[in-house]
Design a protein around this motif. Sequence first.
Motif, mmCIF file in Angstrom:
data_model
loop_
_atom_site.group_PDB
_atom_site.id
_atom_site.type_symbol
_atom_site.label_atom_id
_atom_site.label_comp_id
_atom_site.label_asym_id
_atom_site.label_seq_id
_atom_site.Cartn_x
_atom_site.Cartn_y
_atom_site.Cartn_z
ATOM 1 N N GLU A 9 2.378 7.528 2.705
ATOM 2 C CA GLU A 9 1.238 7.998 1.910
ATOM 3 C C GLU A 9 1.699 8.961 0.823
ATOM 4 O O GLU A 9 1.239 8.874 -0.326
ATOM 5 C CB GLU A 9 0.212 8.676 2.809
ATOM 6 C CG GLU A 9 -0.524 7.721 3.718
ATOM 7 C CD GLU A 9 -1.344 8.425 4.781
ATOM 8 O OE1 GLU A 9 -1.343 9.682 4.830
ATOM 9 O OE2 GLU A 9 -1.989 7.728 5.579
ATOM 10 N N GLU A 10 2.601 9.866 1.177
ATOM 11 C CA GLU A 10 3.106 10.819 0.187
ATOM 12 C C GLU A 10 3.913 10.108 -0.895
ATOM 13 O O GLU A 10 3.836 10.444 -2.070
ATOM 14 C CB GLU A 10 3.950 11.910 0.849
ATOM 15 C CG GLU A 10 3.177 12.800 1.798
ATOM 16 C CD GLU A 10 2.071 13.599 1.144
ATOM 17 O OE1 GLU A 10 2.077 13.772 -0.095
ATOM 18 O OE2 GLU A 10 1.174 14.055 1.865
ATOM 19 N N ARG A 11 4.686 9.106 -0.497
ATOM 20 C CA ARG A 11 5.456 8.334 -1.466
ATOM 21 C C ARG A 11 4.513 7.583 -2.412
ATOM 22 O O ARG A 11 4.750 7.511 -3.618
ATOM 23 C CB ARG A 11 6.396 7.378 -0.735
ATOM 24 C CG ARG A 11 7.430 6.767 -1.637
ATOM 25 C CD ARG A 11 8.504 5.963 -0.904
ATOM 26 N NE ARG A 11 8.009 5.173 0.197
ATOM 27 C CZ ARG A 11 8.304 5.417 1.486
ATOM 28 N NH1 ARG A 11 9.093 6.404 1.821
ATOM 29 N NH2 ARG A 11 7.818 4.652 2.428
ATOM 30 N N HIS A 12 3.425 7.057 -1.877
ATOM 31 C CA HIS A 12 2.429 6.376 -2.706
ATOM 32 C C HIS A 12 1.805 7.356 -3.700
ATOM 33 O O HIS A 12 1.641 7.032 -4.887
ATOM 34 C CB HIS A 12 1.345 5.748 -1.827
ATOM 35 C CG HIS A 12 0.255 5.115 -2.613
ATOM 36 N ND1 HIS A 12 0.402 3.910 -3.259
ATOM 37 C CD2 HIS A 12 -1.007 5.537 -2.884
ATOM 38 C CE1 HIS A 12 -0.716 3.613 -3.884
ATOM 39 N NE2 HIS A 12 -1.592 4.583 -3.673
ATOM 40 N N ARG A 13 1.468 8.556 -3.257
ATOM 41 C CA ARG A 13 0.918 9.573 -4.157
ATOM 42 C C ARG A 13 1.939 9.949 -5.232
ATOM 43 O O ARG A 13 1.584 10.145 -6.391
ATOM 44 C CB ARG A 13 0.499 10.807 -3.374
ATOM 45 C CG ARG A 13 -0.749 10.612 -2.549
ATOM 46 C CD ARG A 13 -1.185 11.928 -1.918
ATOM 47 N NE ARG A 13 -2.269 11.726 -1.015
ATOM 48 C CZ ARG A 13 -2.181 11.815 0.311
ATOM 49 N NH1 ARG A 13 -1.030 12.136 0.874
ATOM 50 N NH2 ARG A 13 -3.229 11.613 1.073
ATOM 51 N N LEU A 14 3.193 10.069 -4.844
ATOM 52 C CA LEU A 14 4.249 10.390 -5.806
ATOM 53 C C LEU A 14 4.347 9.301 -6.871
ATOM 54 O O LEU A 14 4.445 9.591 -8.060
ATOM 55 C CB LEU A 14 5.592 10.571 -5.096
ATOM 56 C CG LEU A 14 6.814 10.765 -5.999
ATOM 57 C CD1 LEU A 14 6.636 11.980 -6.897
ATOM 58 C CD2 LEU A 14 8.062 10.897 -5.144
ATOM 59 N N ARG A 15 4.310 8.052 -6.443
ATOM 60 C CA ARG A 15 4.382 6.950 -7.400
ATOM 61 C C ARG A 15 3.225 7.037 -8.403
ATOM 62 O O ARG A 15 3.424 6.866 -9.613
ATOM 63 C CB ARG A 15 4.364 5.605 -6.669
ATOM 64 C CG ARG A 15 4.583 4.428 -7.590
ATOM 65 C CD ARG A 15 4.736 3.106 -6.842
ATOM 66 N NE ARG A 15 3.582 2.820 -6.021
ATOM 67 C CZ ARG A 15 3.631 2.627 -4.697
ATOM 68 N NH1 ARG A 15 4.763 2.688 -4.045
ATOM 69 N NH2 ARG A 15 2.542 2.363 -4.022
ATOM 70 N N ALA A 16 2.036 7.356 -7.938
ATOM 71 C CA ALA A 16 0.884 7.494 -8.829
ATOM 72 C C ALA A 16 1.101 8.631 -9.827
ATOM 73 O O ALA A 16 0.770 8.504 -11.014
ATOM 74 C CB ALA A 16 -0.387 7.729 -8.014
ATOM 75 N N GLU A 17 1.664 9.747 -9.367
ATOM 76 C CA GLU A 17 1.910 10.879 -10.266
ATOM 77 C C GLU A 17 2.978 10.540 -11.306
ATOM 78 O O GLU A 17 2.871 10.936 -12.471
ATOM 79 C CB GLU A 17 2.318 12.120 -9.476
ATOM 80 C CG GLU A 17 1.227 12.684 -8.584
ATOM 81 C CD GLU A 17 0.025 13.203 -9.345
ATOM 82 O OE1 GLU A 17 0.115 13.452 -10.561
ATOM 83 O OE2 GLU A 17 -1.033 13.351 -8.714
ATOM 84 N N VAL A 18 3.996 9.799 -10.902
ATOM 85 C CA VAL A 18 5.041 9.414 -11.846
ATOM 86 C C VAL A 18 4.474 8.462 -12.902
ATOM 87 O O VAL A 18 4.802 8.564 -14.087
ATOM 88 C CB VAL A 18 6.250 8.798 -11.106
ATOM 89 C CG1 VAL A 18 7.235 8.167 -12.074
ATOM 90 C CG2 VAL A 18 6.946 9.878 -10.280
ATOM 91 N N PHE A 19 3.602 7.564 -12.489
ATOM 92 C CA PHE A 19 2.953 6.696 -13.471
ATOM 93 C C PHE A 19 2.104 7.520 -14.442
ATOM 94 O O PHE A 19 2.018 7.186 -15.627
ATOM 95 C CB PHE A 19 2.092 5.629 -12.789
ATOM 96 C CG PHE A 19 2.886 4.452 -12.293
ATOM 97 C CD1 PHE A 19 3.692 3.707 -13.147
ATOM 98 C CD2 PHE A 19 2.826 4.084 -10.963
ATOM 99 C CE1 PHE A 19 4.425 2.623 -12.693
ATOM 100 C CE2 PHE A 19 3.553 3.003 -10.496
ATOM 101 C CZ PHE A 19 4.350 2.272 -11.362
ATOM 102 N N ALA A 20 1.485 8.591 -13.968
ATOM 103 C CA ALA A 20 0.696 9.461 -14.852
ATOM 104 C C ALA A 20 1.599 10.132 -15.885
ATOM 105 O O ALA A 20 1.219 10.277 -17.055
ATOM 106 C CB ALA A 20 -0.068 10.502 -14.032
ATOM 107 N N VAL A 21 2.796 10.555 -15.471
ATOM 108 C CA VAL A 21 3.754 11.146 -16.417
ATOM 109 C C VAL A 21 4.135 10.105 -17.471
ATOM 110 O O VAL A 21 4.117 10.392 -18.680
ATOM 111 C CB VAL A 21 5.022 11.650 -15.693
ATOM 112 C CG1 VAL A 21 6.081 12.101 -16.698
ATOM 113 C CG2 VAL A 21 4.687 12.778 -14.736
ATOM 114 N N ALA A 22 4.465 8.920 -17.025
ATOM 115 C CA ALA A 22 4.863 7.864 -17.960
ATOM 116 C C ALA A 22 3.723 7.536 -18.924
ATOM 117 O O ALA A 22 3.954 7.352 -20.121
ATOM 118 C CB ALA A 22 5.294 6.612 -17.189
ATOM 119 N N HIS A 23 2.500 7.508 -18.419
ATOM 120 C CA HIS A 23 1.352 7.215 -19.274
ATOM 121 C C HIS A 23 1.169 8.305 -20.330
ATOM 122 O O HIS A 23 0.970 7.998 -21.514
ATOM 123 C CB HIS A 23 0.086 7.083 -18.420
ATOM 124 C CG HIS A 23 -1.147 6.865 -19.220
ATOM 125 N ND1 HIS A 23 -1.415 5.680 -19.856
ATOM 126 C CD2 HIS A 23 -2.176 7.688 -19.500
ATOM 127 C CE1 HIS A 23 -2.559 5.785 -20.500
ATOM 128 N NE2 HIS A 23 -3.043 6.996 -20.304
#
Length: 113
Positions: A9-23
């Motif tokens: 779950e934490e890894r999934h949240r991290l992936r979402a945050e990294v996509f937000a940085v890229a966006h």
Amino acid sequence: MAGWRRTGEERHRLRAEVFAVAHAARRLAAELEAEAQQEPWRQPAWSHQPRPEFGRPAAPYTRAALDVLYAAEQALAQAVAADRAAGQTWESISGALGVSVDTAARRYRQLPR
């Protein structure tokens, strides 16, 4: 089993945050590219006075970069949460951050979910 689930779950949240940085970074790059295609006098950097009524806010580049920085800070906080869920110690996290154990724990222990 619950530990593995929390780590995922934490890894999934991290992936979402990294996509937000890229966006945020892609949005800034696209805005800069579009601006570069305009005449110099229409580019915000050429204006010494903010003119919000004409779409020229004060410090436009700083404001845009702050969106990227905020997204990166959120991703870092989520990375710490993912590492903690995976069993990493505050010592190892503080070493990666380059801060003391107390500083790392104080800064990231009570992260909102």
